[in-house]
Structure formats: structure tokens, C-alpha cells
Design a protein around this motif. Structure first.
Motif, PDB file in Angstrom:
ATOM      1  N   ILE A 117       0.811  -1.229   0.000  1.00  0.00           N
ATOM      2  CA  ILE A 117       0.000   0.000   0.000  1.00  0.00           C
ATOM      3  C   ILE A 117       0.841   1.274   0.000  1.00  0.00           C
ATOM      4  O   ILE A 117       0.299   2.372  -0.069  1.00  0.00           O
ATOM      5  CB  ILE A 117      -0.964   0.033   1.218  1.00  0.00           C
ATOM      6  N   ARG A 163      -3.983  -4.144  -4.611  1.00  0.00           N
ATOM      7  CA  ARG A 163      -3.135  -4.148  -3.411  1.00  0.00           C
ATOM      8  C   ARG A 163      -3.184  -5.477  -2.686  1.00  0.00           C
ATOM      9  O   ARG A 163      -2.305  -5.812  -1.928  1.00  0.00           O
ATOM     10  CB  ARG A 163      -3.574  -3.029  -2.447  1.00  0.00           C
ATOM     11  N   ALA A 202      -8.224  -1.773   2.077  1.00  0.00           N
ATOM     12  CA  ALA A 202      -7.285  -2.892   1.987  1.00  0.00           C
ATOM     13  C   ALA A 202      -7.503  -3.784   3.191  1.00  0.00           C
ATOM     14  O   ALA A 202      -7.494  -3.294   4.326  1.00  0.00           O
ATOM     15  CB  ALA A 202      -5.858  -2.371   1.966  1.00  0.00           C
TER      16      ALA A 202
END
Lengths: 383, 538
Positions: A30, B87, A49
Motif C-alpha cells: 500500500i 493491493r 485494503a
């Protein structure tokens, strides 16, 4: 977590609180969205996330003299749990913005970021985390050798938006306890404006805006604006005026109320009319609510069910029901059956309620309703 | 903020973007396409700095060198891939917010064209909406992009569709890059829309995505075909056919409705006309047996298919907003006037008059005609006041308003939300103190009734004594013992449903009890049963 761009190693996480909350492999996935290009700096960036929402306000300070690469990039981020409610994450945005501004000040004053001190960084994050998650929701931090005090406070998100002024016949009722007029709420009371301070003493969940304006000797438009602001802050909700000529009926939420013993007991305590007499039983409350039917006047309901025999205040009963969505008020829409050129009959087009027409014609709504009921030229639609 | 004072709904999409990233991250990501291809007025106020820049006319604007330096939706095109890169390999959805702009989408990986080829890439497609949108909108667009993703993945697997389309688009990008990389000094700046317009012209995938976007913006959803192979039924928000208030307004409400579908429900088509003949054999069979008076259970028996098949079929129709779920229309249904809606009564009256015009053509002035339309609809609604069964409604209107005495009128009133069906719920409750006066167990009840009451595990001892009193009182009032015994056994069977305060129709459907038997139970055990009538909930 506090992240910055290291001239040798690239995007790095300096520290986080709780420590080890974000591990290195996760951070590596990230970091490109945390330490961003300078064109994306000074923007609130939020992304998801691993069931977390990471939000930050990346900062870029340009100084060709002070910094090796002519600029320094850093970002203080919060990681919050992912919820369905967008408003709950929005309340952190002003905090992050302010925290970023403080860090810029600290950097300019004592190179807080460019000359790292792990103890100070950890202290800052710890103070922020513990303070903002505590019941008081505020934190203070002063870095050594600095005059800047980082003071942050979370204020609740403003979720109640109204576009128009509330009508004069609407009844404002407090939506939170304790009331602002409570002895222990002096802080809250002192922060209110002068008009609100005058008006809250008169608000009793019964008086309409017009009544409050009369009692407080303030024009009703000003009281309306004040109430609108209080609604915006979540202090007050609007209820319809209680009249025996109104029509109420139970909604689908009543089925949930039937299952909830806690809500029933709360209702019993709230609607109790006289303290000397025993409180009503949950079965009495259920029976009374079940008796409300569409297009049945409250006066007929009161005559039939006699709520006062159960020591129940029918006004509070209806108020409780409307507040929790168990009961809904029906509006009366007059519809003219003849095409006559008359100002009153032109308003009777099925789009205006009796209250709206009464306000327009400057008449009493009860009087107007009686006239409509007796008139063969008007049909009343109750919905 | 972008949307202040523009009266534009924050849940409407502002555009979409397609980016591509080499899966090995060996090169930075690339924006393949942005739609609308040209910068819109609304985008210019993406952040407070943009507003200040727009006002500050004296500020020298630096000349743009490459089209990737352009700013769209407050973000430079160069940085879109960074925001949309994956991600977490296990999380394919994307939800990124930058100031007042939110990007919601999905990414998926297109594998190597051949073993050892090393040309895999990741493609991300994201819709751009306002940062102030509701959580329903976020869910709706996440679901939308998931569906689009799924369709593209299946096409990629079947015919290598995505790779071929990306190759077509990249050809144009490479041509422009080649042009810009020349060392000539007088190459003019090539704006991004020139490239994107060409890409849109050449690529079927981008055209399909553009159609999806336009339909979502205009209608809130539609049926799409990717490459004429994959059909997608998409609904983001209910916009079409505004008069049909029964259509769920959010994806969450839609999901709840779909989950609540039962075999005893039926559906109403949102369109006024039945769907045109389709090649779908299931639809043809369904339409030949469908009627709003028949439940899915009845229809599926006529269609000779299983419950699961018909429910799956119905869920698809509801998901694509072509139909809404109701309870079958029958004479014993009760209806009440519904709450206010967005459409005014006058508009609905005009619409009703258009659908069901008056046969007699009396010459009237315009204002009289308008007034009579409105008055007629109001008169129809007064027949539903306060609550009425459908049977009573037909009897009364047949005499006084024959034009409205038909099922089509009821369907119209239901669809527009002018009437709602109500359900009578039953709740087990202790008898009132007033009832207890003069009641006792002095009249002896038979042994079998006593055994039934004592063996009942669903009731507390206190309740058993009330039931005992009721039975004794009934026998005292000359109710035949046999009848009372049967009613008591039915009552004990229904106790779990009474405790959940279920409604009449559900009780009959679940227990298959006959209406006269149920009426008998309700009559004899009235002191311990409370009734309440509320609008029907699926």
C-alpha cells in the motif's frame, strides 16, 4: 501510522500505533498510495485494503535549501474498520486535515519529520490514538522544543440535513439525553447561540414552533432557523403536531416492537400519566397501539380504547410511536369535486394538506377541516 | 465540492476509467480510456484549489507536454493507475476516494497468452462518482463493476476478448507515443480526448462500457450484451418508470426483496404492457400461465417446473427491475390508502385517464375535464377508506363507479403506491383484567381438553390457566365439546405462529389450515389474541 519518503530507502513507515499493527509485507502493498507523487499531495486519499479503510492527507513541503531532494513527502494515516456507514469515516477527515497542518507547522518549526526522533513520533501517535478513541474524543500533544500544541477533537458527523425551514405547526423534540438544559450539560448549553439558549427552555415536545415563538417572544422565522440548525446538529427532531382530529396508524415496524420487551418497558415508563398510579403493562401498550387503524380519527380511538384507564398519556404514546417509527401520521388532502374559480378550491388539488392550506389562507386547520368535512364540493383523501 | 448547487444527484456516475498495469510491475500503469472523453464542466471544481485556479485568471498556466499530464476529475491521468492498482490478490474490488471524487471498480488479471509468454497484465475498470454519495450507491456500483468484471472475464476465457480489445486500444496509444517521442520540436500537443475518441471508435469493449455508463446515467439500469454473447442485467438505482413506486430504490432494498421471495408471492411487470415475445422459452411458458391472481406455486405447477427454477427466473426479473413482487390479488385481500409519494395526485389522475379513458364523450371545458379526472381518482380511493377487502371494493364500485370495478384499476393503484395491501397479524397476549371479571373454571371441562392444555409445552402455566378459563367459559356458553376440542387442538398448533405475530395468509399457507377452522380459533380464543393491521411487508 506515520510514513515518509526516505531519500535512500524510499517510502518508509516510521512508526505506527499500536506497534506492529501494520506489518511490512502489507505496508509494501500500500505504500505507493500513501507516499504519493506531489500532484496528489494535499488531497484526502482513502482506500480499502484487508477490511480496513486507510485514509490520509499526504503532504509535500518544497524547500530547495533544506532538503536533499528539494522536497519532503510524508503522510499521517488512520486505519479504521470498514463499515457500511460512509458517514462514520467522514468524521475523521477534518481530523486528518488538521493533523497534517500541525505536522507541517512542526516540521517548519523544529524539523519534526526530517530529523526523526522515534520517541517523539511514537508519543505523538500514542497520544492521538488513545485520546481520539477515548470517550472525550480529544487529544493534546506538544513536541519537545516546540511551541506548537497538537490539539484534535472529534465532532460527530452532521447527518441531519433539511433544505427548507420547518413549518410553524411542527413540534421540535429533543433527540438526545441528557437535555441541553440539564445541570450537567452546562458546557454544551454555553456553546449554543443566544436564540437556541432561549428556545431550548421552551421546547417540551408538545409546543409547536409557532407556540415556542410566542412563548419566547421571538419571530417564528428565527425560531424555525434555530430549530433547523438544531436538527442539523442532531439535537432535535421534528414531530407532527398532536391533535385528536389527526389520523394515525401502525407501521410495519410495530411487528418488531412486539418482539422487543425492552422497547415495550421503555414505552411503559415514558407514557405513564400519573406517578401515583401503577405504570401501564406492556400488554396494555400493545393493545392500544394495535387499536390504531388507517383513516380512523384519534378521537374515536381514544373514546373506544380509553387509554387513561390504563394510566397512559395518549399524547406521549403517539409521540413515542412516531419517534421510533412504529406509528405514522396520515395527512388529509382535500380534493375539489367541482371546477370553480375560488382561491380555496384551487388549493384543493390533492397535493396540499389541510395544514398547508390553513397556513396559506391564515386559518385554523381544525376549523378548515370541519368546513371541508361538511362541504359537498370537497372530498377528503386521507393518506 | 463538485456537486454543490448543480442539482445533480451525488449518486449519478460522472464517468469511468480503464487502466492497465503490467502484472510484474515492470513498467508504470497506463490509462487506457476515460469517459467522457472530454473534460466536463463539473470536473473543474473537484477541489478547492481547482476552484481557486479557475477564478485566478492571472495565473500563468503551464503548457501541457503530454496528454498524461491532463487532469480529469481532479486527478492527473498519469496517477490513475497508481490509485487503481491491486493491493491485495484476494480483494478484487476497488474503492478509492480522493477529495470529492470516489473511484469504485474491480480489477482482474489477464493471464499470459501462452506458457512462458510473460505478457500478463491487470486491467482495472472503475466508475467515478461523487465523494458525497450514499453507501447504497457505493454498494450499487461495486456490484455493477463486479458484474462487468465477471462478464469480461468470461469473454476473455472464451474468446480472448479482453486481450484483443486492449491490443486494439494500445495500438492507438503506441501510435501517439511514437509521435511524441520524435525529436521534432514542432509536434503539437495532442489532447487526451483525441486519443480516447479514436479508441472508442475502434474498440467494442469500450463502446459497451460507454453504453452501460449512459444507460445507468439515464435509466439507472438496463440489459446489455457484451460482444453479443454475454447478457448482463444491471440495475443500479430505480429511475425508469417513476410512477411505479413498488420498485426498490436501492441495491440493498433490492437484495432484501429478492431474498424474501416465496412461492406464495407473485409478480407485477413494471411495464404497462407485458414483455414482448422473447426467445427465452422459460419466459414464454411463464407468460402463458401468468396472472397477478396466481402465486408462483400455482404457476410453476402449470409450467411443470420446480420451485427453485421458477424462483431463480423470478429473481432475475426482479434484479433487472422488470418486475416487482406482490401478494397474489384475491378477493379476501385488504387494502388501505398508501402514503404520499413523489408523484402528485394530479399526474397520477392524468395517467389513469390515459390508460383507462372514459367511454362517454361529454363535451366539457378543459378545467372541468381536469377536475373530473382528479375527482374520479379521489372517488375511487374513498372506496378504499379506511381499509376494505377487494370483494367489498368490487361490490361497491360495480354499483357506483363501474369504470373502476376491475383488476386493472387495482393493479394501477398498487403500482403507483396509492393503495397498499395490509395484513392482519395475531399476537398471543394475556387477557385484560376486565375480561377476568365473572370468569372462572367452575364449568368442568372434559378430560381430553384438560390433557391437551396440560401437555402443551409452548404455553406457560399462567397462560394455561387462562386457556382453561376460556374453555370452561365456552362450554358454559353451550359450545359443543367436540367443536371446542378441535378448535383447541388447532389453537395449540398455531401457538408458535401467534408468538411470532405472523399474519393471516402466512398462517394459512404454513399450516394449510382451512379458513373456517381458523375463524373458529380466532373466535373462541379472542381473549388471548390481539390483532393489529399493518401494511404488508415482503
Amino acid at each position: 501510522m506515520l510514513c515518509y519518503f526516505d531519500n535512500t530507502y524510499g517510502p518508509q513507515m516510521r512508526c505506527s500505533f499500536p506497534p506492529q499493527f501494520i506489518d511490512k509485507p502489507f505496508y509494501d502493498t500500500i505504500n505507493r498510495v500513501i507516499i504519493v507523487h506531489k500532484t496528489l499531495c494535499h488531497k484526502m486519499i482513502k482506500f480499502e485494503a484487508k477490511n480496513l479503510i486507510i485514509m490520509g492527507n499526504p503532504v509535500c513541503i518544497v524547500d530547495t535549501v533544506k532538503y536533499d531532494r528539494n522536497q519532503i513527502l510524508f503522510n499521517l494515516c488512520f486505519a479504521i474498520e470498514k463499515t457500511a456507514n460512509i458517514k462514520s469515516e467522514q468524521m475523521w477527515e477534518p481530523i486528518l486535515q488538521k493533523a497534517a497542518d500541525y505536522l507541517i507547522e512542526l516540521e517548519k518549526e523544529c524539523s519534526f519529520i526530517s530529523k526523526p526522533n522515534r520517541a517523539n513520533d511514537a508519543k505523538l501517535l500514542e497520544e492521538m490514538f488513545k485520546g481520539l478513541t477515548s470517550p472525550k474524543r480529544q487529544c493534546y500533544f506538544q513536541a519537545p522544543l516546540s511551541r506548537t500544541v497538537v490539539a484534535l477533537r472529534v465532532s460527530l458527523p452532521y447527518v441531519f440535513e433539511t433544505k427548507h425551514l420547518p413549518p410553524d405547526n411542527a413540534v421540535p423534540a429533543f433527540a438526545r439525553a441528557p437535555l441541553p438544559t440539564d445541570v450537567n450539560e452546562q458546557d454544551f448549553f454555553n456553546k449554543m447561540d443566544m436564540v437556541s439558549q432561549k428556545v431550548v427552555w421552551v421546547m417540551d415536545g408538545v409546543a409547536s414552533i409557532a407556540d415556542i415563538a410566542y412563548k419566547a417572544h421571538i419571530p417564528s422565522e428565527i425560531v424555525g432557523r434555530c430549530v433547523k440548525q438544531l436538527i442539523y446538529c442532531g439535537v432535535v427532531v421534528l414531530l407532527p403536531q398532536f391533535l385528536y382530529s389527526n389520523y394515525y396508524y401502525t407501521t410495519e415496524k410495530f411487528a418488531k416492537f412486539v418482539e422487543s420487551v425492552v422497547s415495550q418497558e421503555e414505552c411503559c415508563r415514558f407514557v405513564r400519566r400519573k406517578k401515583k398510579k401503577p405504570a401501564p403493562e406492556p400488554r396494555d401498550i400493545l393493545e392500544l397501539y394495535a387499536g390504531l387503524r388507517p383513516s380512523w380519527k384519534l378521537a374515536f380511538w381514544a373514546q373506544h380504547y380509553r387509554p387513561r384507564l390504563f394510566n397512559v398519556d395518549e399524547r406521549k404514546l403517539i409521540q413515542f410511536g412516531i419517534f421510533y417509527g412504529i406509528v405514522r401520521k396520515q395527512n388529509v388532502y382535500p380534493v375539489a369535486s367541482v371546477a370553480e374559480e375560488s382561491e380555496l378550491l384551487e388549493l384543493c388539488n390533492g397535493s396540499n394538506t389541510v395544514e398547508e392550506i390553513a397556513t396559506e389562507m391564515e386559518l385554523s386547520s381544525i376549523f378548515l377541516l370541519r368546513c371541508f368535512e361538511c362541504s359537498p364540493k370537497v372530498t377528503l383523501l386521507i393518506r | 465540492m463538485a456537486l454543490l448547487d448543480t442539482a445533480r444527484c451525488p449518486d449519478n456516475p460522472m464517468g469511468f476509467v480503464v487502466t492497465i498495469l503490467d502484472s510484474l510491475h515492470s513498467s508504470p500503469g497506463h490509462v487506457l480510456f476515460v469517459y467522457p472523453t472530454r473534460q466536463q464542466k463539473l470536473e473543474r471544481s473537484g477541489s478547492i484549489e481547482d476552484i481557486i485556479d479557475a477564478i485566478n485568471i492571472n495565473k500563468k498556466v503551464e503548457p501541457l507536454q503530454r496528454w498524461t499530464d491532463e487532469t480529469r476529475f481532479g486527478i492527473t491521468l498519469e496517477h490513475f493507475p497508481l490509485l487503481l492498482e491491486p493491493r491485495d490478490p484476494n480483494q478484487t474490488d476497488l474503492n478509492v476516494k480522493v477529495d470529492a471524487t470516489r473511484l469504485i471498480g474491480h480489477w482482474f488479471k489477464v493471464d499470459d497468452s501462452a506458457p512462458g509468454a510473460n505478457d500478463s497484465f491487470v486491467i482495472s475498470i472503475a466508475f467515478i462518482i461523487s465523494g458525497n454519495c450514499t453507501s447504497h450507491a457505493v454498494e450499487a456500483y461495486t456490484s455493477l463493476s463486479q458484474k462487468v468484471n465477471g462478464a469480461l472475464k468470461s469473454l476473455q476465457k472464451a474468446v480472448n476478448f479482453v486481450r484483443l480489445q486492449v491490443a486494439v486500444v494500445m495500438k492507438e496509444h503506441d501510435r501517439v507515443e511514437d509521435l511524441l517521442s520524435r525529436e521534432e520540436e514542432d509536434i503539437p500537443y495532442i489532447p487526451s480526448y483525441t486519443i480516447f475518441d479514436k479508441c472508442l471508435h475502434d474498440s467494442e469493449m469500450l463502446q459497451s462500457l460507454k453504453n452501460i455508463y449512459e444507460n445507468i446515467l439515464s435509466f439507472g439500469g438496463s440489459t446489455f450484451y457484451f460482444d453479443r454473447r454475454v447478457q448482463l442485467n444491471i440495475s443500479v438505482v430505480s429511475k425508469g418508470l417513476l410512477y411505479c413506486t413498488l420498485v426498490p430504490k436501492t441495491v440493498t432494498a433490492m437484495r432484501e426483496l429478492v431474498d424474501a421471495i416465496q412461492p406464495f408471492h407473485t409478480l407485477l411487470f413494471v411495464d404497462d404492457q407485458r414483455p414482448a415475445v422473447e426467445p427465452n422459452p422459460m419466459m414464454i411458458s411463464f407468460l402463458s400461465h401468468y396472472s397477478p391472481e396466481r402465486s408462483f406455486e400455482e404457476i410453476r405447477l402449470l409450467m411443470n417446473c420446480s420451485v427453485n427454477q421458477i424462483l431463480l427466473f423470478v429473481r432475475n426479473l426482479v434484479n433487472s427491475m422488470r418486475a416487482v413482487i406482490i401478494f397474489p390479488i384475491c378477493l379476501s385481500n385488504t387494502y388501505a390508502i398508501g402514503p404520499e409519494s413523489n408523484m402528485s395526485l394530479k399526474e397520477l389522475a392524468d395517467f389513469y385517464d390515459e390508460l383507462f379513458p372514459e367511454k362517454r364523450n361529454i363535451l366539457r371545458s378543459q378545467s372541468e375535464k381536469e377536475s373530473s379526472k382528479l375527482h374520479f381518482l379521489t372517488e375511487v380511493l374513498t372506496f378504499i377508506t379506511p381499509t376494505t377487502t377487494l370483494e367489498d371494493y368490487f361490490i361497491n364500485t360495480a354499483r357506483l363507479l363501474p369504470r373502476a370495478a376491475n383488476t386493472e384499476t387495482i393493479i394501477f393503484l398498487l403500482k403507483t403506491g396509492l393503495i397498499v395491501q395490509t395484513h392482519m397479524h395475531f399476537l398471543l397476549i394475556e387477557p385484560s383484567p376486565k375480561w377476568h371479571k365473572g370468569k372462572d373454571c367452575s364449568f368442568e371441562v372434559s378430560k381430553r381438553i384438560l390433557t391437551l392444555i396440560s401437555k402443551c409445552t409452548a404455553l406457560s402455566d399462567k397462560f394455561k390457566s387462562h386457556v382453561h378459563k376460556i374453555c370452561s367459559n365456552c362450554l358454559k356458553n353451550k359450545v359443543p365439546e367436540m367443536e371446542l376440542f378441535v378448535a383447541l387442538s388447532d389453537f395449540i398448533c398455531l401457538i408458535p405462529l401467534f408468538q411470532k405475530s405472523e399474519y393471516l395468509e402466512k398462517i394459512i399457507y404454513d399450516t394449510r389450515i382451512s379458513r373456517p377452522s381458523l375463524d373458529r380459533v380466532l373466535l373462541y380464543f379472542k381473549p388471548v389474541l390481539s390483532t393489529f393491521e399493518v401494511p404488508a411487508k415482503m
